[in-house]
Design an enzyme around this catalytic site. Sequence first.
Site, PDB file in Angstrom:
ATOM      1  N   THR A 181       0.933  -1.355  -0.575  1.00 60.57           N
ATOM      2  CA  THR A 181       0.294   0.003  -0.208  1.00 60.57           C
ATOM      3  C   THR A 181       1.340   0.985   0.047  1.00 60.57           C
ATOM      4  OG1 THR A 181      -0.026   0.182   2.459  1.00 60.57           O
ATOM      5  CG2 THR A 181      -2.327  -1.142   1.355  1.00 60.57           C
ATOM      6  N   GLU A 328      -5.883  -3.166  -2.322  1.00 55.86           N
ATOM      7  CA  GLU A 328      -5.969  -4.721  -1.053  1.00 55.86           C
ATOM      8  C   GLU A 328      -7.230  -5.848  -1.904  1.00 55.86           C
ATOM      9  OE1 GLU A 328      -5.308  -2.090   0.316  1.00 55.86           O
ATOM     10  OE2 GLU A 328      -4.143  -1.859   2.235  1.00 55.86           O
ATOM     11  N   LYS A 437     -14.909  17.529  10.126  1.00 58.52           N
ATOM     12  CA  LYS A 437     -16.530  17.503  11.231  1.00 58.52           C
ATOM     13  C   LYS A 437     -16.668  19.233  11.940  1.00 58.52           C
ATOM     14  CE  LYS A 437     -18.880  14.343  13.686  1.00 58.52           C
ATOM     15  NZ  LYS A 437     -18.996  13.431  14.716  1.00 58.52           N
ATOM     16  N   TRP A 442     -20.990  16.537   9.762  1.00 54.76           N
ATOM     17  CA  TRP A 442     -19.894  16.469   8.038  1.00 54.76           C
ATOM     18  C   TRP A 442     -20.010  16.476   7.283  1.00 54.76           C
ATOM     19  CZ3 TRP A 442     -15.650  13.334  10.926  1.00 54.76           C
ATOM     20  CH2 TRP A 442     -16.145  12.579  12.011  1.00 54.76           C
TER      21      TRP A 442
HETATM   22  P1  AMP Z   1      -4.593   2.580  -3.556  1.00 57.66           P
HETATM   23  O1  AMP Z   1      -4.869   1.258  -2.591  1.00 57.66           O
HETATM   24  O2  AMP Z   1      -3.524   3.235  -3.460  1.00 57.66           O
HETATM   25  O3  AMP Z   1      -5.048   2.086  -4.988  1.00 57.66           O
HETATM   26  O4  AMP Z   1      -5.579   3.602  -2.634  1.00 57.66           O
HETATM   27  C1  AMP Z   1      -7.215   2.794  -3.105  1.00 57.66           C
HETATM   28  C2  AMP Z   1      -7.649   4.232  -2.684  1.00 57.66           C
HETATM   29  O5  AMP Z   1      -8.179   5.151  -3.887  1.00 57.66           O
HETATM   30  C3  AMP Z   1      -9.173   3.932  -2.060  1.00 57.66           C
HETATM   31  O6  AMP Z   1      -9.206   3.499  -0.470  1.00 57.66           O
HETATM   32  C4  AMP Z   1     -10.505   5.564  -2.309  1.00 57.66           C
HETATM   33  O7  AMP Z   1     -10.033   6.207  -0.925  1.00 57.66           O
HETATM   34  C5  AMP Z   1      -9.647   6.029  -3.985  1.00 57.66           C
HETATM   35  N1  AMP Z   1     -10.094   5.524  -4.711  1.00 57.66           N
HETATM   36  C6  AMP Z   1     -10.420   4.645  -5.509  1.00 57.66           C
HETATM   37  N2  AMP Z   1     -10.749   4.869  -7.190  1.00 57.66           N
HETATM   38  C7  AMP Z   1     -11.522   5.989  -6.652  1.00 57.66           C
HETATM   39  C8  AMP Z   1     -12.219   6.640  -7.307  1.00 57.66           C
HETATM   40  N3  AMP Z   1     -12.909   5.487  -8.338  1.00 57.66           N
HETATM   41  N4  AMP Z   1     -13.086   7.680  -6.662  1.00 57.66           N
HETATM   42  C9  AMP Z   1     -12.612   7.646  -5.550  1.00 57.66           C
HETATM   43  N5  AMP Z   1     -11.564   7.351  -4.676  1.00 57.66           N
HETATM   44  C10 AMP Z   1     -11.068   6.172  -4.893  1.00 57.66           C
END
Ligand code: AMP
Length: 540
Positions: A181, A328, A437, A442
């Site tokens: 991550t 994940e 907040k 929110w």
């Molecule tokens: P990563 O593990 O680096 O791919 O990041 C995942 C996170 O990216 C998710 O938990 C979201 O917060 C954000 N994310 C991924 N796709 C989207 C999307 N289409 N719109 C908004 N946030 C997204």
Amino acid sequence: MKGLTSDYQLTLPAMLRRAEALYGPKEIVTRRPDKSFHRYTYADFVRRAKKLAVALGELGLEKSDRVATLAWNNHQHLEAYFGVPCAGLVLHTINPRLSADDLAYIIDHAGDRVLLIDETMVKLLASFRDRVDLDHIYVLSADGSAPEGLESYEELLSGADEERFEYPDFAEDDAAAMCYTSGTTGRPKGALYSHRAICLHSMASAMTDMLGIAERDVVMPIVPMFHVNAWGLPFTSTLVGAKQVLPGPHLDPESLLENLANEKVTITAGVPTIFFGILNKLDENPGAYQLSSLRAMIIGGSAAPEGMIRAFAERHGLHVLHAWGMTETTPLGSVCHVSSQLDDAPEDERYRVRAKQGIPGAFIEVRARGDEGFAAWDGESMGELEVRGPWVSGAYFNTEEGTDKFTEDGWFRTGDIVTIDENGYVEIQDRTKDLIKSGGEWISSVALENSLMSHDAVAEAAVIAVPEEQWGERPLGVVVLKEGAETTEEDLISHLAAHHPKWSLPDAIEFVDEIPHTATGKALKMALRERYKDYTPAER
Ligand code: AMP
């Protein structure tokens, strides 16, 4: 009583065998660092992936040892995507945009034994090489050369005999690949994907109501192969035998548009930042690129704003497909198609829906956990999105950290705050840590950002919480303007006022030259919160 279906394991060797049997003449195109094109066929790719598997097998590695890659999207990286797991090893793709500390930490924590590194990234080595213990470092170069002290990938391959490759029979739950991550909080953590997870993810991704990828498609992943398996596109494309176009290190709008037009790409995918660049280029030169083959631009990783989806459709006749996923979740979780229930909905409503993160893919289940139990699917009640399914992580690799992300009944807590509507469309309101907040209410920073980015003068926007005595927190807008564009704080706030309640509007807008980004291209809000932690509008 058990069923009597044969015991066929879902593995990457089976996927490679299919590609060898069926798609030999299909093409794989790579844009080299010097901008020339490397072209070869699936038959060449399979032969070289086998060579890599044989060569790695002769290095004395143990089953499931990790082989890392630091590379752009190119044919050699694709060979590693299959050659490494087909040798019984684990492909560990690493993001070169991480800090040297994180790179050293990840390589050490994953226990990587071998590194395959792109010739354009070799300079990164100096920053972490003496902190990691690797047996071999092979350089992926266009001409087969390697700088002194490093080994050549092409020589490794030329010394291997693909005839010695035998398709292995792995258990489908054996590990095939891993990604860390991006670690905006705490240390990066490893997601470890099984062969089965990747196979099922590929099949589901190819379904029409997900990405809808078929043999006739020409697929160009702009999302890097070092970022969550380029959303699985190299695997999915290989499974179905689609032509693949790999843009190498050239992610500027002009090069990408050239590739889209010249190779007649039908499906491409990347983060919103990339597509803002492409949109601007198209706006500057409408009609300069012949994009009639392009039927879907998959945008994800951060929210694709409604304004962008509209602009592509209305000004250029191009279709955005919004998708959500995470490291994940291998990574695809949901995709946003307008379902038949919305056939009669007015156009504005359909655009609004298309900016949502979409409907979960087959076998992915979603629920939103609110303060008082699970949120109703009413499009309004908010909660933290939890997911489960055959390609959702069940634990992190080799750490106790993050165990609280996995619920006792087998769901993964995503950290995304969402609503789910009556048709099952998930809409992200925020990350848990990014919600604002204010006076006990929110405020969704994402909603404000999307509205700011629909303003003609705005190139990028982030909205963050700043501490405030009376309300606890108040929203602050941080805005990058398009080149040459002008606007004022008052204008932007009145633009927002058309769509958002008064109490949720930012108290101020700060204009900046650049918003910092994470290694995966998301706005680094942590850094912004730090920068503006003592901010009060009066100080301006
Ligand atoms: P990563 O593990 O680096 O791919 O990041 C995942 C996170 O990216 C998710 O938990 C979201 O917060 C954000 N994310 C991924 N796709 C989207 C999307 N289409 N719109 C908004 N946030 C997204």
